[in-house]
Design a protein around this motif. Structure first.
Motif, PDB file in Angstrom:
ATOM      1  N   PHE A 152       1.563   0.446   9.040  1.00  0.00           N
ATOM      2  CA  PHE A 152       1.060   1.682   9.668  1.00  0.00           C
ATOM      3  C   PHE A 152       0.853   2.794   8.648  1.00  0.00           C
ATOM      4  N   ASP A 153       1.302   2.547   7.409  1.00  0.00           N
ATOM      5  CA  ASP A 153       1.438   3.611   6.424  1.00  0.00           C
ATOM      6  C   ASP A 153       0.136   3.911   5.675  1.00  0.00           C
ATOM      7  N   GLU A 154       0.135   5.087   5.036  1.00  0.00           N
ATOM      8  CA  GLU A 154      -0.987   5.443   4.158  1.00  0.00           C
ATOM      9  C   GLU A 154      -0.529   5.383   2.705  1.00  0.00           C
ATOM     10  N   ILE A 155      -1.488   5.175   1.811  1.00  0.00           N
ATOM     11  CA  ILE A 155      -1.168   5.037   0.382  1.00  0.00           C
ATOM     12  C   ILE A 155      -0.880   6.412  -0.232  1.00  0.00           C
ATOM     13  N   GLU A 156       0.252   6.475  -0.961  1.00  0.00           N
ATOM     14  CA  GLU A 156       0.636   7.720  -1.642  1.00  0.00           C
ATOM     15  C   GLU A 156       0.733   7.462  -3.138  1.00  0.00           C
ATOM     16  N   LEU A 157       0.665   8.541  -3.907  1.00  0.00           N
ATOM     17  CA  LEU A 157       0.743   8.401  -5.371  1.00  0.00           C
ATOM     18  C   LEU A 157       2.031   7.684  -5.791  1.00  0.00           C
TER      19      LEU A 157
ATOM     20  N   TYR B 278      -3.197  -1.439  -4.680  1.00  0.00           N
ATOM     21  CA  TYR B 278      -3.893  -0.172  -4.452  1.00  0.00           C
ATOM     22  C   TYR B 278      -4.190   0.564  -5.751  1.00  0.00           C
ATOM     23  N   LYS B 279      -5.255   1.412  -5.676  1.00  0.00           N
ATOM     24  CA  LYS B 279      -5.690   2.171  -6.855  1.00  0.00           C
ATOM     25  C   LYS B 279      -5.534   3.663  -6.588  1.00  0.00           C
ATOM     26  N   GLU B 280      -5.706   4.463  -7.634  1.00  0.00           N
ATOM     27  CA  GLU B 280      -5.588   5.924  -7.476  1.00  0.00           C
ATOM     28  C   GLU B 280      -6.591   6.451  -6.440  1.00  0.00           C
ATOM     29  N   ASP B 281      -7.776   5.849  -6.413  1.00  0.00           N
ATOM     30  CA  ASP B 281      -8.807   6.303  -5.466  1.00  0.00           C
ATOM     31  C   ASP B 281      -8.445   6.017  -4.009  1.00  0.00           C
ATOM     32  N   ASP B 282      -7.436   5.173  -3.802  1.00  0.00           N
ATOM     33  CA  ASP B 282      -7.082   4.779  -2.433  1.00  0.00           C
ATOM     34  C   ASP B 282      -6.107   5.742  -1.763  1.00  0.00           C
ATOM     35  N   ILE B 283      -5.610   6.716  -2.512  1.00  0.00           N
ATOM     36  CA  ILE B 283      -4.584   7.604  -1.948  1.00  0.00           C
ATOM     37  C   ILE B 283      -5.107   8.260  -0.662  1.00  0.00           C
ATOM     38  N   GLY B 284      -4.278   8.167   0.372  1.00  0.00           N
ATOM     39  CA  GLY B 284      -4.658   8.721   1.673  1.00  0.00           C
ATOM     40  C   GLY B 284      -5.238   7.683   2.617  1.00  0.00           C
ATOM     41  N   LYS B 285      -5.650   6.525   2.070  1.00  0.00           N
ATOM     42  CA  LYS B 285      -6.218   5.481   2.939  1.00  0.00           C
ATOM     43  C   LYS B 285      -5.103   4.661   3.586  1.00  0.00           C
ATOM     44  N   LYS B 286      -5.439   3.980   4.675  1.00  0.00           N
ATOM     45  CA  LYS B 286      -4.481   3.096   5.343  1.00  0.00           C
ATOM     46  C   LYS B 286      -4.223   1.859   4.470  1.00  0.00           C
ATOM     47  N   LYS B 287      -2.947   1.531   4.293  1.00  0.00           N
ATOM     48  CA  LYS B 287      -2.606   0.383   3.448  1.00  0.00           C
ATOM     49  C   LYS B 287      -3.199  -0.914   3.985  1.00  0.00           C
ATOM     50  N   VAL B 288      -3.081  -1.110   5.291  1.00  0.00           N
ATOM     51  CA  VAL B 288      -3.413  -2.425   5.840  1.00  0.00           C
ATOM     52  C   VAL B 288      -4.904  -2.756   5.668  1.00  0.00           C
ATOM     53  N   PHE B 289      -5.768  -1.740   5.814  1.00  0.00           N
ATOM     54  CA  PHE B 289      -7.211  -2.008   5.675  1.00  0.00           C
ATOM     55  C   PHE B 289      -7.600  -2.148   4.199  1.00  0.00           C
ATOM     56  N   THR B 290      -6.961  -1.325   3.355  1.00  0.00           N
ATOM     57  CA  THR B 290      -7.245  -1.415   1.917  1.00  0.00           C
ATOM     58  C   THR B 290      -6.756  -2.758   1.377  1.00  0.00           C
ATOM     59  N   ALA B 291      -5.594  -3.187   1.866  1.00  0.00           N
ATOM     60  CA  ALA B 291      -5.040  -4.478   1.427  1.00  0.00           C
ATOM     61  C   ALA B 291      -6.004  -5.607   1.782  1.00  0.00           C
ATOM     62  N   LYS B 292      -6.529  -5.557   2.984  1.00  0.00           N
ATOM     63  CA  LYS B 292      -7.468  -6.603   3.421  1.00  0.00           C
ATOM     64  C   LYS B 292      -8.700  -6.633   2.506  1.00  0.00           C
ATOM     65  N   GLU B 293      -9.235  -5.433   2.246  1.00  0.00           N
ATOM     66  CA  GLU B 293     -10.433  -5.318   1.401  1.00  0.00           C
ATOM     67  C   GLU B 293     -10.173  -5.906   0.008  1.00  0.00           C
ATOM     68  N   ARG B 294      -9.028  -5.543  -0.589  1.00  0.00           N
ATOM     69  CA  ARG B 294      -8.705  -6.003  -1.946  1.00  0.00           C
ATOM     70  C   ARG B 294      -8.528  -7.512  -2.003  1.00  0.00           C
ATOM     71  N   VAL B 295      -7.824  -8.043  -1.007  1.00  0.00           N
ATOM     72  CA  VAL B 295      -7.529  -9.480  -1.039  1.00  0.00           C
ATOM     73  C   VAL B 295      -8.805 -10.291  -0.810  1.00  0.00           C
ATOM     74  N   LEU B 296      -9.706  -9.756   0.005  1.00  0.00           N
ATOM     75  CA  LEU B 296     -10.980 -10.463   0.213  1.00  0.00           C
ATOM     76  C   LEU B 296     -11.837 -10.472  -1.053  1.00  0.00           C
ATOM     77  N   GLU B 297     -11.650  -9.455  -1.907  1.00  0.00           N
ATOM     78  CA  GLU B 297     -12.362  -9.465  -3.199  1.00  0.00           C
ATOM     79  C   GLU B 297     -11.849 -10.609  -4.060  1.00  0.00           C
ATOM     80  N   PHE B 298     -10.555 -10.907  -3.907  1.00  0.00           N
ATOM     81  CA  PHE B 298      -9.926 -11.979  -4.695  1.00  0.00           C
ATOM     82  C   PHE B 298     -10.262 -13.351  -4.125  1.00  0.00           C
ATOM     83  N   SER B 299     -10.298 -13.439  -2.802  1.00  0.00           N
ATOM     84  CA  SER B 299     -10.535 -14.734  -2.160  1.00  0.00           C
ATOM     85  C   SER B 299     -11.356 -14.510  -0.889  1.00  0.00           C
ATOM     86  N   SER B 300     -12.673 -14.627  -1.035  1.00  0.00           N
ATOM     87  CA  SER B 300     -13.583 -14.179   0.027  1.00  0.00           C
ATOM     88  C   SER B 300     -13.579 -15.075   1.262  1.00  0.00           C
ATOM     89  N   ARG B 301     -13.016 -16.272   1.142  1.00  0.00           N
ATOM     90  CA  ARG B 301     -13.037 -17.179   2.294  1.00  0.00           C
ATOM     91  C   ARG B 301     -11.895 -16.929   3.275  1.00  0.00           C
TER      92      ARG B 301
END
Ligand SMILES: [Zn+2]
Length: 370
Positions: free
Chosen positions: A160-165, A174-197
């Protein structure tokens, strides 16, 4: 009958003529061979003969009375996991992309599986498992990447959390640009970059009841929980839901300079209520826990080190491999283990058994793990 060969991970050394020296999984095995028959036997494990032919060739060289020796030697190398069948077929359980991408995993599984098992099927079983990960913070982000690298395709992740510094000392997804974004959606995006299937269901969810956990974990094969809030109820809710739904789970967390981890296979191993009842009434630990449940906790910011998170995540995912593939026994059931920073050791802190009268798990069943 399939032909048999020495695994490519078994190395044979010619140190002297009166012994055979093997190295396998960093272990050096020296076998006395004054007659030379053991060296001859190992020479037959070249992939040209099946088991009967190996015994036959051995008898030709020595004599038929000696053939019993070849039977014994064969059983020994099979038990030790030194040999495999030639031309183990993929049997279409994996496609070409998967065979290539997971080839190093597959060869690892070939080291741990018993003789006659199919290494491709282990990878396939893992690929097609459904896993729920509760918590996408420090441990969660490391575990998520590990699961993706393992080849897990179907994941449910919740946070449920948001990314903090201050997360960026350990929450490596997570990256510096992600601060303030929801962890769960950012995590999904990042992992799909690693393994798109991968097929990832991301749930933006704060857990405040057993039903919340049920919604996340229903229908999965394994739950990995690294969420510790609400501190007073998380373990109880998780255990209760997984026992009700017969889902194995792995739980872990950091505590200053050490980390703790354990797993539960409902119906097979002791659950956390079994553990609690094993403590007895007067124990100090039980009284400390009661105060913990009332909200005693470290002041923020609490200590948390990425290297410690990484080791803990790795151990928990090793347990996930055992539970999902069933190719080895679980390593964290009926016990709590810790990694300790001071001397870099992993120790068993406490053990407990399944309590047959446990109100939480007495009706749970997990036949395939029994
Ligand atoms: Zn129990």
């Amino acid at each position: 009958m399939e032909k048999v060969k020495l695994k490519s991970t078994v190395l044979i050394y010619s140190i002297n003529k009166k012994s055979v020296t093997l190295r396998y999984c960093s272990e050096i095995i020296n076998i006395d061979d004054s007659l030379g028959d053991i060296a001859f036997f190992f020479g037959l494990l070249n992939g040209l003969y099946n088991e009967s032919e190996i015994i036959e060739e051995f008898s030709k060289k020595y004599n038929s009375e000696y053939s019993q020796k070849a039977v014994e030697y064969l059983e020994t190398v099979k038990d030790l996991g030194l040999v495999e069948l030639v031309n183990v077929d993929n049997q279409n359980v994996l496609d070409d992309y998967e065979i290539k991408r997971w080839s190093r995993n597959i060869e690892f599984f070939n080291v741990i599986i018993p003789f006659g098992y199919n290494k491709y099927e282990v990878q396939s079983k893992i690929c097609n498992s459904r896993v729920a990960l509760i918590g996408c913070g420090g441990l969660g982000s490391h575990i998520l990447l590990e699961l993706a690298a393992l080849g897990i395709k179907n994941l449910v992740i919740a946070d449920f959390d948001e990314i903090e510094l201050s997360n960026l000392n350990r929450q490596i997804l997570y990256k510096e640009d992600d601060i303030g974004k929801k962890k769960v959606f950012t995590a999904k995006e990042r992992v799909l970059e690693f393994s798109s299937r991968m097929n990832i269901t991301a749930l933006d969810k704060k857990i405040s009841s057993k039903d919340d956990i049920k919604e996340i974990v229903s229908g999965v094969d394994l739950v990995i929980c690294v969420a510790d809030k609400p501190r007073h109820s998380m373990v109880k809710w998780l255990n209760s839901v997984c026992c009700e739904l017969n889902i194995p789970y792995i739980n872990g967390g950091l505590d200053t300079k050490r980390s703790n981890f354990y797993s539960v296979i409902p119906g097979v191993s002791g659950c956390t209520e079994c553990w609690f009842s094993s403590l007895g009434d007067s124990l100090l630990q039980k009284k400390v826990l009661q105060e913990d449940y009332l909200g005693k906790d470290y002041k923020m910011p609490a200590p948390a080190l990425s290297a410690l998170v990484s080791i803990t995540a790795g151990i928990m995912v090793c347990e996930a491999i055992k539970l999902l593939s069933k190719s080895q026994h679980a390593g964290l059931t009926n016990k709590r283990k810790s990694f300790i920073f001071d001397d870099l050791s992993i120790v068993t802190e406490e053990k407990w058994n399944k309590n047959i009268d446990c109100l939480c798990c007495k009706n749970s069943r997990n036949k395939e793990y029994a």
